[in-house]
Design a protein around this motif. Structure first.
Motif, mmCIF file in Angstrom:
data_model
loop_
_atom_site.group_PDB
_atom_site.id
_atom_site.type_symbol
_atom_site.label_atom_id
_atom_site.label_comp_id
_atom_site.label_asym_id
_atom_site.label_seq_id
_atom_site.Cartn_x
_atom_site.Cartn_y
_atom_site.Cartn_z
ATOM 1 N N LEU A 10 0.905 -1.249 0.061
ATOM 2 C CA LEU A 10 -0.152 -0.030 0.269
ATOM 3 C C LEU A 10 0.811 1.158 0.055
ATOM 4 O O LEU A 10 0.502 2.327 -0.729
ATOM 5 C CB LEU A 10 -0.920 -0.003 1.049
ATOM 6 C CG LEU A 10 -2.054 -1.060 1.034
ATOM 7 C CD1 LEU A 10 -2.749 -1.085 2.510
ATOM 8 C CD2 LEU A 10 -3.013 -0.713 0.051
ATOM 9 N N VAL A 11 1.952 1.267 0.653
ATOM 10 C CA VAL A 11 2.889 2.359 0.698
ATOM 11 C C VAL A 11 3.575 2.448 -0.519
ATOM 12 O O VAL A 11 3.482 3.897 -0.972
ATOM 13 C CB VAL A 11 3.877 2.209 1.752
ATOM 14 C CG1 VAL A 11 5.112 3.182 1.548
ATOM 15 C CG2 VAL A 11 3.147 2.433 3.279
ATOM 16 N N ALA A 21 -4.776 3.646 -2.495
ATOM 17 C CA ALA A 21 -3.907 2.961 -1.288
ATOM 18 C C ALA A 21 -3.684 3.595 -0.029
ATOM 19 O O ALA A 21 -3.693 3.086 0.898
ATOM 20 C CB ALA A 21 -2.496 2.608 -2.088
ATOM 21 N N PHE A 22 -3.626 4.998 -0.090
ATOM 22 C CA PHE A 22 -3.316 5.625 1.177
ATOM 23 C C PHE A 22 -4.599 5.636 2.079
ATOM 24 O O PHE A 22 -4.748 5.304 3.154
ATOM 25 C CB PHE A 22 -2.865 7.065 0.581
ATOM 26 C CG PHE A 22 -2.594 8.120 1.955
ATOM 27 C CD1 PHE A 22 -1.487 7.846 2.632
ATOM 28 C CD2 PHE A 22 -3.493 8.761 2.566
ATOM 29 C CE1 PHE A 22 -0.956 8.143 3.713
ATOM 30 C CE2 PHE A 22 -3.258 9.314 3.657
ATOM 31 C CZ PHE A 22 -1.753 9.282 4.372
ATOM 32 N N PHE A 55 -2.455 12.315 9.368
ATOM 33 C CA PHE A 55 -2.385 11.390 8.084
ATOM 34 C C PHE A 55 -2.281 12.499 7.003
ATOM 35 O O PHE A 55 -1.482 12.230 5.923
ATOM 36 C CB PHE A 55 -3.965 10.961 8.064
ATOM 37 C CG PHE A 55 -4.211 9.443 8.854
ATOM 38 C CD1 PHE A 55 -3.495 8.640 8.582
ATOM 39 C CD2 PHE A 55 -5.020 9.645 9.828
ATOM 40 C CE1 PHE A 55 -3.384 7.495 9.102
ATOM 41 C CE2 PHE A 55 -5.295 8.264 10.455
ATOM 42 C CZ PHE A 55 -4.506 7.175 10.112
ATOM 43 N N LEU A 56 -2.480 13.868 7.137
ATOM 44 C CA LEU A 56 -2.177 14.607 6.090
ATOM 45 C C LEU A 56 -0.740 14.774 6.168
ATOM 46 O O LEU A 56 -0.236 14.980 4.773
ATOM 47 C CB LEU A 56 -2.718 16.173 6.523
ATOM 48 C CG LEU A 56 -4.316 16.297 6.363
ATOM 49 C CD1 LEU A 56 -4.630 17.610 6.979
ATOM 50 C CD2 LEU A 56 -4.700 16.261 4.995
ATOM 51 N N THR A 57 0.125 15.015 7.273
ATOM 52 C CA THR A 57 1.461 15.049 7.224
ATOM 53 C C THR A 57 2.030 13.615 6.765
ATOM 54 O O THR A 57 3.090 13.716 5.885
ATOM 55 C CB THR A 57 2.025 15.247 8.575
ATOM 56 O OG1 THR A 57 1.414 16.466 9.104
ATOM 57 C CG2 THR A 57 3.479 15.381 8.657
ATOM 58 N N LEU A 62 5.193 10.476 2.623
ATOM 59 C CA LEU A 62 5.587 9.084 2.551
ATOM 60 C C LEU A 62 6.860 8.809 2.041
ATOM 61 O O LEU A 62 7.278 7.425 2.432
ATOM 62 C CB LEU A 62 4.675 8.754 1.408
ATOM 63 C CG LEU A 62 3.129 8.015 2.069
ATOM 64 C CD1 LEU A 62 2.060 7.633 0.850
ATOM 65 C CD2 LEU A 62 3.508 6.689 2.827
ATOM 66 N N GLY A 63 7.700 9.722 1.192
ATOM 67 C CA GLY A 63 8.808 9.331 1.007
ATOM 68 C C GLY A 63 9.830 8.980 2.004
ATOM 69 O O GLY A 63 10.971 8.477 2.046
#
Length: 179
Positions: A10-11, A21-22, A55-57, A62-63
């Protein structure tokens, strides 16, 4: 994408731009994150706001998630740092804190005396100790996971959990600490 996809899959898909996915990661981890934040900050409304900010952050960072790392621990770490920032802000601005307390919605159901005692003791614990107790005793994190999540040394986490557990047991009138 399979509804049973691993967090790593998912990531990877989310990093490639998949909002679906997120969203699955959010669905999978929002309840544990909110529960941790509720225990840590003691206010459900604030915890829900912090979870949303987390979750916004997370979407924008994600990287920075290391391959194979625990998504749950990573999210709790982001949430905890957001909680600390919010706590510092309240500390600097007592007027804002008073307004927040005045606007706090009443409980839907009355709490038991034992639960009120636990929440009072949790609220009295120092921030780091409260977070360690919330992760290790309530969210079933290992001491190592909690240390990584909170950015604290492993020995410090163990000490915080031991001291916090002792205070909780003392408040409940249980002098036997499980030995």
């Amino acid at each position: 994408m399979s509804p049973h996809a691993t967090d790593d899959a998912l990531v990877a898909a989310a990093r490639a731009g998949s909002s679906v996915a997120f969203a699955r990661l959010v669905d999978r981890h929002q309840q544990p994150l909110r529960a941790f934040l509720r225990r840590t900050c003691g206010d459900w409304s604030l915890a829900d706001d912090l979870a949303q900010e987390t979750f916004l952050t997370a979407w924008s960072r994600l990287g920075s998630l290391k391959s194979g790392a625990s998504v749950r621990a990573w999210l709790c770490g982001i949430g905890y740092r957001k909680h600390l920032t919010a706590a510092r802000t309240r500390g600097r601005n007592r007027v804002r804190e008073a307004a927040w307390l005045a606007e706090r919605p009443p409980s839907i159901a009355p709490m038991s005396d034992e639960r009120m005692t636990l929440e009072t003791v949790m609220a009295d614990l120092p921030l780091d100790q409260r977070a360690c107790v919330a992760l290790c005793l309530a969210a079933d994190f290992s001491h190592a996971e909690a240390a990584e999540t909170l950015g604290l040394p492993l020995g410090t986490v163990k000490s915080h959990v031991t001291r916090g557990r002792a205070r909780l047991l003392e408040a409940l009138g249980d002098d036997n600490d499980g030995r």
